[in-house]
Design a protein around this motif. Sequence first.
Motif, PDB file in Angstrom:
ATOM      1  N   VAL A 177     -43.397  -5.206  10.372  1.00  0.00           N
ATOM      2  CA  VAL A 177     -43.313  -5.196   8.914  1.00  0.00           C
ATOM      3  C   VAL A 177     -43.688  -3.845   8.310  1.00  0.00           C
ATOM      4  O   VAL A 177     -43.364  -3.573   7.145  1.00  0.00           O
ATOM      5  N   GLY A 178     -44.357  -2.993   9.067  1.00  0.00           N
ATOM      6  CA  GLY A 178     -44.686  -1.668   8.571  1.00  0.00           C
ATOM      7  C   GLY A 178     -43.574  -0.654   8.721  1.00  0.00           C
ATOM      8  O   GLY A 178     -43.701   0.474   8.257  1.00  0.00           O
ATOM      9  N   TRP A 179     -42.495  -1.038   9.395  1.00  0.00           N
ATOM     10  CA  TRP A 179     -41.348  -0.148   9.589  1.00  0.00           C
ATOM     11  C   TRP A 179     -40.345  -0.320   8.457  1.00  0.00           C
ATOM     12  O   TRP A 179     -40.238  -1.396   7.853  1.00  0.00           O
ATOM     13  N   GLU A 180     -39.566   0.714   8.225  1.00  0.00           N
ATOM     14  CA  GLU A 180     -38.452   0.600   7.294  1.00  0.00           C
ATOM     15  C   GLU A 180     -37.326  -0.225   7.926  1.00  0.00           C
ATOM     16  O   GLU A 180     -37.122  -0.170   9.143  1.00  0.00           O
ATOM     17  N   PRO A 181     -36.586  -0.981   7.113  1.00  0.00           N
ATOM     18  CA  PRO A 181     -35.555  -1.870   7.669  1.00  0.00           C
ATOM     19  C   PRO A 181     -34.523  -1.154   8.530  1.00  0.00           C
ATOM     20  O   PRO A 181     -34.091  -1.686   9.557  1.00  0.00           O
ATOM     21  N   GLN A 182     -34.116   0.050   8.141  1.00  0.00           N
ATOM     22  CA  GLN A 182     -33.090   0.736   8.918  1.00  0.00           C
ATOM     23  C   GLN A 182     -33.598   1.119  10.305  1.00  0.00           C
ATOM     24  O   GLN A 182     -32.825   1.150  11.277  1.00  0.00           O
ATOM     25  N   LEU A 183     -34.905   1.376  10.439  1.00  0.00           N
ATOM     26  CA  LEU A 183     -35.473   1.680  11.749  1.00  0.00           C
ATOM     27  C   LEU A 183     -35.565   0.427  12.604  1.00  0.00           C
ATOM     28  O   LEU A 183     -35.360   0.477  13.825  1.00  0.00           O
ATOM     29  N   VAL A 184     -35.887  -0.703  11.983  1.00  0.00           N
ATOM     30  CA  VAL A 184     -35.893  -1.983  12.696  1.00  0.00           C
ATOM     31  C   VAL A 184     -34.502  -2.284  13.237  1.00  0.00           C
ATOM     32  O   VAL A 184     -34.332  -2.663  14.406  1.00  0.00           O
ATOM     33  N   ALA A 185     -33.494  -2.100  12.385  1.00  0.00           N
ATOM     34  CA  ALA A 185     -32.119  -2.348  12.820  1.00  0.00           C
ATOM     35  C   ALA A 185     -31.725  -1.425  13.959  1.00  0.00           C
ATOM     36  O   ALA A 185     -31.110  -1.860  14.942  1.00  0.00           O
ATOM     37  N   GLN A 186     -32.084  -0.144  13.855  1.00  0.00           N
ATOM     38  CA  GLN A 186     -31.709   0.810  14.890  1.00  0.00           C
ATOM     39  C   GLN A 186     -32.346   0.456  16.223  1.00  0.00           C
ATOM     40  O   GLN A 186     -31.701   0.541  17.280  1.00  0.00           O
ATOM     41  N   LEU A 187     -33.617   0.050  16.206  1.00  0.00           N
ATOM     42  CA  LEU A 187     -34.279  -0.318  17.447  1.00  0.00           C
ATOM     43  C   LEU A 187     -33.601  -1.531  18.082  1.00  0.00           C
ATOM     44  O   LEU A 187     -33.346  -1.541  19.293  1.00  0.00           O
ATOM     45  N   ALA A 188     -33.285  -2.528  17.276  1.00  0.00           N
ATOM     46  CA  ALA A 188     -32.626  -3.719  17.815  1.00  0.00           C
ATOM     47  C   ALA A 188     -31.263  -3.384  18.398  1.00  0.00           C
ATOM     48  O   ALA A 188     -30.880  -3.885  19.467  1.00  0.00           O
ATOM     49  N   VAL A 189     -30.524  -2.548  17.707  1.00  0.00           N
ATOM     50  CA  VAL A 189     -29.191  -2.149  18.171  1.00  0.00           C
ATOM     51  C   VAL A 189     -29.283  -1.408  19.499  1.00  0.00           C
ATOM     52  O   VAL A 189     -28.548  -1.699  20.459  1.00  0.00           O
ATOM     53  N   GLU A 190     -30.183  -0.438  19.574  1.00  0.00           N
ATOM     54  CA  GLU A 190     -30.308   0.352  20.797  1.00  0.00           C
ATOM     55  C   GLU A 190     -30.776  -0.513  21.975  1.00  0.00           C
ATOM     56  O   GLU A 190     -30.314  -0.326  23.106  1.00  0.00           O
ATOM     57  N   CYS A 191     -31.682  -1.438  21.718  1.00  0.00           N
ATOM     58  CA  CYS A 191     -32.177  -2.284  22.804  1.00  0.00           C
ATOM     59  C   CYS A 191     -31.143  -3.308  23.235  1.00  0.00           C
ATOM     60  O   CYS A 191     -31.077  -3.677  24.416  1.00  0.00           O
ATOM     61  N   ALA A 192     -30.328  -3.794  22.318  1.00  0.00           N
ATOM     62  CA  ALA A 192     -29.268  -4.727  22.684  1.00  0.00           C
ATOM     63  C   ALA A 192     -28.256  -4.078  23.612  1.00  0.00           C
ATOM     64  O   ALA A 192     -27.755  -4.697  24.558  1.00  0.00           O
ATOM     65  N   ALA A 193     -27.950  -2.793  23.361  1.00  0.00           N
ATOM     66  CA  ALA A 193     -26.968  -2.077  24.172  1.00  0.00           C
ATOM     67  C   ALA A 193     -27.417  -1.870  25.604  1.00  0.00           C
ATOM     68  O   ALA A 193     -26.628  -1.472  26.462  1.00  0.00           O
ATOM     69  N   GLN A 194     -28.678  -2.170  25.885  1.00  0.00           N
ATOM     70  CA  GLN A 194     -29.164  -2.052  27.257  1.00  0.00           C
ATOM     71  C   GLN A 194     -28.583  -3.136  28.168  1.00  0.00           C
ATOM     72  O   GLN A 194     -28.611  -2.983  29.394  1.00  0.00           O
ATOM     73  N   THR A 195     -28.080  -4.221  27.586  1.00  0.00           N
ATOM     74  CA  THR A 195     -27.445  -5.264  28.393  1.00  0.00           C
ATOM     75  C   THR A 195     -26.086  -5.691  27.850  1.00  0.00           C
ATOM     76  O   THR A 195     -25.237  -6.131  28.615  1.00  0.00           O
ATOM     77  N   HIS A 196     -25.879  -5.590  26.549  1.00  0.00           N
ATOM     78  CA  HIS A 196     -24.653  -6.066  25.905  1.00  0.00           C
ATOM     79  C   HIS A 196     -24.074  -4.930  25.061  1.00  0.00           C
ATOM     80  O   HIS A 196     -24.586  -4.632  23.979  1.00  0.00           O
ATOM     81  N   GLY A 197     -22.992  -4.317  25.564  1.00  0.00           N
ATOM     82  CA  GLY A 197     -22.496  -3.112  24.940  1.00  0.00           C
ATOM     83  C   GLY A 197     -21.402  -3.290  23.914  1.00  0.00           C
ATOM     84  O   GLY A 197     -20.927  -2.301  23.348  1.00  0.00           O
ATOM     85  N   HIS A 198     -20.979  -4.527  23.644  1.00  0.00           N
ATOM     86  CA  HIS A 198     -19.954  -4.733  22.633  1.00  0.00           C
ATOM     87  C   HIS A 198     -20.580  -4.599  21.245  1.00  0.00           C
ATOM     88  O   HIS A 198     -21.669  -5.117  21.003  1.00  0.00           O
ATOM     89  N   PRO A 199     -19.911  -3.920  20.302  1.00  0.00           N
ATOM     90  CA  PRO A 199     -20.489  -3.778  18.963  1.00  0.00           C
ATOM     91  C   PRO A 199     -20.850  -5.104  18.310  1.00  0.00           C
ATOM     92  O   PRO A 199     -21.834  -5.185  17.561  1.00  0.00           O
ATOM     93  N   ALA A 200     -20.061  -6.148  18.584  1.00  0.00           N
ATOM     94  CA  ALA A 200     -20.376  -7.449  17.995  1.00  0.00           C
ATOM     95  C   ALA A 200     -21.739  -7.942  18.438  1.00  0.00           C
ATOM     96  O   ALA A 200     -22.450  -8.610  17.674  1.00  0.00           O
ATOM     97  N   ALA A 201     -22.134  -7.629  19.662  1.00  0.00           N
ATOM     98  CA  ALA A 201     -23.433  -8.071  20.181  1.00  0.00           C
ATOM     99  C   ALA A 201     -24.563  -7.226  19.611  1.00  0.00           C
ATOM    100  O   ALA A 201     -25.550  -7.759  19.090  1.00  0.00           O
ATOM    101  N   TYR A 202     -24.442  -5.904  19.699  1.00  0.00           N
ATOM    102  CA  TYR A 202     -25.597  -5.108  19.286  1.00  0.00           C
ATOM    103  C   TYR A 202     -25.745  -5.027  17.772  1.00  0.00           C
ATOM    104  O   TYR A 202     -26.869  -4.953  17.260  1.00  0.00           O
ATOM    105  N   LEU A 203     -24.658  -5.108  17.020  1.00  0.00           N
ATOM    106  CA  LEU A 203     -24.800  -5.122  15.563  1.00  0.00           C
ATOM    107  C   LEU A 203     -25.344  -6.465  15.072  1.00  0.00           C
ATOM    108  O   LEU A 203     -26.077  -6.518  14.081  1.00  0.00           O
ATOM    109  N   THR A 204     -25.003  -7.545  15.752  1.00  0.00           N
ATOM    110  CA  THR A 204     -25.583  -8.840  15.394  1.00  0.00           C
ATOM    111  C   THR A 204     -27.083  -8.834  15.640  1.00  0.00           C
ATOM    112  O   THR A 204     -27.867  -9.377  14.845  1.00  0.00           O
ATOM    113  N   ALA A 205     -27.506  -8.220  16.746  1.00  0.00           N
ATOM    114  CA  ALA A 205     -28.940  -8.108  17.012  1.00  0.00           C
ATOM    115  C   ALA A 205     -29.633  -7.344  15.891  1.00  0.00           C
ATOM    116  O   ALA A 205     -30.720  -7.732  15.429  1.00  0.00           O
TER     117      ALA A 205
END
Length: 371
Positions: A177-205
């Motif tokens: 909660v102390g992070w800005e939303p865009q940084l939260v989104a970026q972290l989730a996107v980057e970590c999702a791509a570690q196993t699921h590389g389709h944009p639909a998967a990492y952008l949903t994360a």
Amino acid sequence: MSTTTGAVWGRADQQDFRSRVRGTLLAAAVGDALGAPVDRLALDGIRQLHGPEGVVDLAPAHGRRGAVTHLTQLTLFSVDGLIRAQVRRDTGAWHPPTDLHRAYLRWAATQRDWGPDLRKDDGWLVREEWLYARRDPTRPLLTGLGDEHLGTLDAPKNPDADGPEPTVRSAPFGLLVGWEPQLVAQLAVECAAQTHGHPAAYLTAGAYAVTVHALARGDSLDGAVQRALALLAARPDHDPVSAALQHALGAVRQGLPGPERVAELVGDGAAPGVLASAVYCALVAEDVRHGLRLAVNQDGPSAPTAALTGGLLGALHGETALPPAWLAELEGRPTILELADDFAMEMTQGPALHDPTGASPGWLARYPRGI
């Protein structure tokens, strides 16, 4: 709540935050457990086994009632990785996607090892025996974490994988909660791509993490989804995810909720549809029990849909809204509570915990700074 330092956290803020952390992790796990016995069944099959109302209570899966799947296992390792990333921040060696990748590799090792006996110097979570159970992890998870190579957005693992698994494990990112939303989104996107590389998967994360983030900060569910949509709009390839979320918001106004509407939102079971159905179930839920039952009893993947629904409702309402009888039977509940409380402490007290001579001298043994 604009920072993670303890000085600005009042007692009421800390209690509310801990309740939302506990609620998010416990409700996601309960949803996972509720859906686990019927995860690969269509609605007709669910009703044949459980009666005309479908699943209304926890049922046996993997040899016991309340058993969770790999979705919960990985979510807990997300929490562990986030705590250890914060601990490593003091050293100057701070790159959260790498810390999360190391956490996921620790989970992958549990799927190969017999038990934790030889892993006593790698933090406390890997010594939890119950996490070594293999609960049908999907192929992209095993192949994505089959070596130590880090998948990135430029070179993602499994570029055709569009399933919901990384979305489920992204709930803890929303609790930053102390992070800005865009940084939260970026972290989730980057970590999702570690196993699921389709944009639909990492952008949903990313969209899910931002939605949980807004809820944990006190926003309404509708408002939280709108925030996610606003952030998605700036991302390439966002259209399938944005359209699915818009569809979920519109479906709320289309009559009484039922399994047909949930299944329509799920679609082919890819990540955007599963998140859309979870958002819908959470929006129309009369309470946590109703929302989770709605998420489970439908033609799509029951466990991830209910886990995502639980994460939303838990972040929105906190721990006290969860059905006590379901929590009592939940596999791994003591571990989940301990990890949730550790996360809340790390986020609210931060560096005070990292001094080996301070009030929590064992903290660095629980969450080592090394790899």
